[in-house]
Design a protein around this motif. Structure first.
Motif, short mmCIF file in Angstrom:
data_model
loop_
_atom_site.label_atom_id
_atom_site.label_comp_id
_atom_site.label_asym_id
_atom_site.label_seq_id
_atom_site.Cartn_x
_atom_site.Cartn_y
_atom_site.Cartn_z
N GLY A 132 0.83 -1.21 0.00
CA GLY A 132 0.00 0.00 0.00
C GLY A 132 0.85 1.26 0.00
N SER A 133 1.94 1.22 0.76
CA SER A 133 2.86 2.36 0.80
C SER A 133 3.55 2.56 -0.54
CB SER A 133 3.92 2.14 1.90
OG SER A 133 3.31 2.07 3.16
N TRP A 134 3.93 1.45 -1.20
CA TRP A 134 4.57 1.54 -2.53
C TRP A 134 3.62 2.18 -3.54
CZ3 TRP A 134 6.88 -4.03 -3.29
CH2 TRP A 134 8.09 -4.12 -2.59
N PRO A 153 4.27 12.33 -0.17
CA PRO A 153 5.38 13.29 -0.18
C PRO A 153 6.73 12.63 -0.44
CG PRO A 153 3.97 13.68 1.71
CD PRO A 153 3.49 12.42 1.07
N ALA A 154 6.93 11.41 0.07
CA ALA A 154 8.20 10.71 -0.20
C ALA A 154 8.38 10.48 -1.69
CB ALA A 154 8.24 9.39 0.56
N ALA A 163 4.48 5.49 -5.51
CA ALA A 163 4.51 5.54 -6.98
C ALA A 163 3.60 6.64 -7.51
CB ALA A 163 4.11 4.19 -7.56
N LEU A 164 2.43 6.79 -6.91
CA LEU A 164 1.53 7.87 -7.33
C LEU A 164 2.17 9.23 -7.09
CD1 LEU A 164 -1.91 6.53 -6.06
CD2 LEU A 164 -1.14 6.73 -8.43
N GLY A 165 2.80 9.40 -5.95
CA GLY A 165 3.48 10.66 -5.65
C GLY A 165 4.65 10.90 -6.58
N ARG A 166 5.39 9.86 -6.89
CA ARG A 166 6.58 10.00 -7.73
C ARG A 166 6.21 10.29 -9.19
NH1 ARG A 166 12.21 8.27 -6.73
NH2 ARG A 166 13.21 8.39 -8.74
N LEU A 207 9.07 13.86 -3.44
CA LEU A 207 10.45 14.28 -3.19
C LEU A 207 11.47 13.31 -3.80
CD1 LEU A 207 10.10 15.43 0.52
CD2 LEU A 207 10.40 16.89 -1.50
N LYS A 208 10.97 12.24 -4.40
CA LYS A 208 11.81 11.24 -5.09
C LYS A 208 12.90 10.67 -4.17
CE LYS A 208 10.90 13.05 -9.73
NZ LYS A 208 9.52 12.97 -9.57
N ILE A 209 12.47 10.31 -2.96
CA ILE A 209 13.37 9.64 -2.02
C ILE A 209 13.80 8.32 -2.64
CG2 ILE A 209 13.48 8.54 0.28
CD1 ILE A 209 13.35 11.60 0.41
N ASN A 210 15.05 7.94 -2.45
CA ASN A 210 15.56 6.67 -2.97
C ASN A 210 14.62 5.54 -2.58
OD1 ASN A 210 17.15 4.05 -2.30
ND2 ASN A 210 18.45 5.14 -3.77
N PHE A 211 14.19 4.76 -3.58
CA PHE A 211 13.16 3.75 -3.37
C PHE A 211 13.60 2.67 -2.38
CE2 PHE A 211 10.82 -0.14 -4.56
CZ PHE A 211 9.54 0.30 -4.29
N ILE A 212 14.81 2.22 -2.45
CA ILE A 212 15.29 1.18 -1.53
C ILE A 212 15.31 1.71 -0.10
CG2 ILE A 212 17.24 -0.33 -0.92
CD1 ILE A 212 15.81 -1.13 -3.52
#
Length: 169
Positions: A66-68, A127-128, A72-75, A131-136
């Motif tokens: 769910g978080s992914w 927001p993550a 993905a929607l935010g990214r 902000l394109k936080i590193n996915f890993i």
């Protein structure tokens, strides 16, 4: 969704019901409160209907998935998606803005902390992603936060059993 309906879903569909309901809750869908879902899963495990570790694995997987999806929607949708989301849920503007600040200041630690705060924990993923936080790094931070949150609530249901049910009803 009330506790009677959840119990019927758990009884009829088993682990699949837990997965779907937790997934929807982590996607911030209205009507799927973790305060009922997680303890009920723990009670179900305490009664021997499912193994506790299985419940934890199912809820962790559903929470991370769910978080992914929101990440993905935010990214991919970025600020456009966020503005549409905030038009639909204007009360979440302030928590989301706090999330942006927390992520900018604390990075992945901010994501982990956000996963432990009610209302904020399910929307921090957008927001993550923006902000394109590193996915890993995002996944590790999220998974740790999801695990701790789920452990507290599922564990409460498991160890307190029927006392939790009378409180929830």
């Amino acid at each position: 969704m009330n506790i009677t309906m959840l119990t019927l879903y758990f009884t009829k569909y088993g682990a699949a019901a837990i997965f779907v309901i937790v997934l929807l809750e982590y996607m911030n869908m209205p009507g799927f409160p973790a305060g009922i879902i997680m303890p009920l899963s723990g009670v179900w495990a305490a009664r021997g209907n499912i193994h506790f570790l299985t419940v934890m694995l199912i809820t962790l997987t559903a929470g991370v998935l769910g978080s992914w999806i929101l990440y993905a929607l935010g990214r991919t949708g970025g600020n456009l998606l966020l503005e549409k989301y905030l038009k639909k849920f204007p009360k979440q503007r302030e928590p989301i803005e706090r999330n942006f600040d927390l992520i900018r200041q604390k990075g992945c630690l901010g994501i982990f902390i956000s996963k432990l705060i009610p209302m904020v924990r399910t929307i921090v993923s957008i927001p993550a992603g923006v902000l394109k936080i590193n996915f890993i790094k995002y996944t590790i931070s999220s998974a740790l936060g999801v695990f701790v949150w789920n452990l507290v609530f599922v564990g409460a249901g498991y160890f307190l059993g029927d006392a939790v049910l009378t409180y929830l009803i």
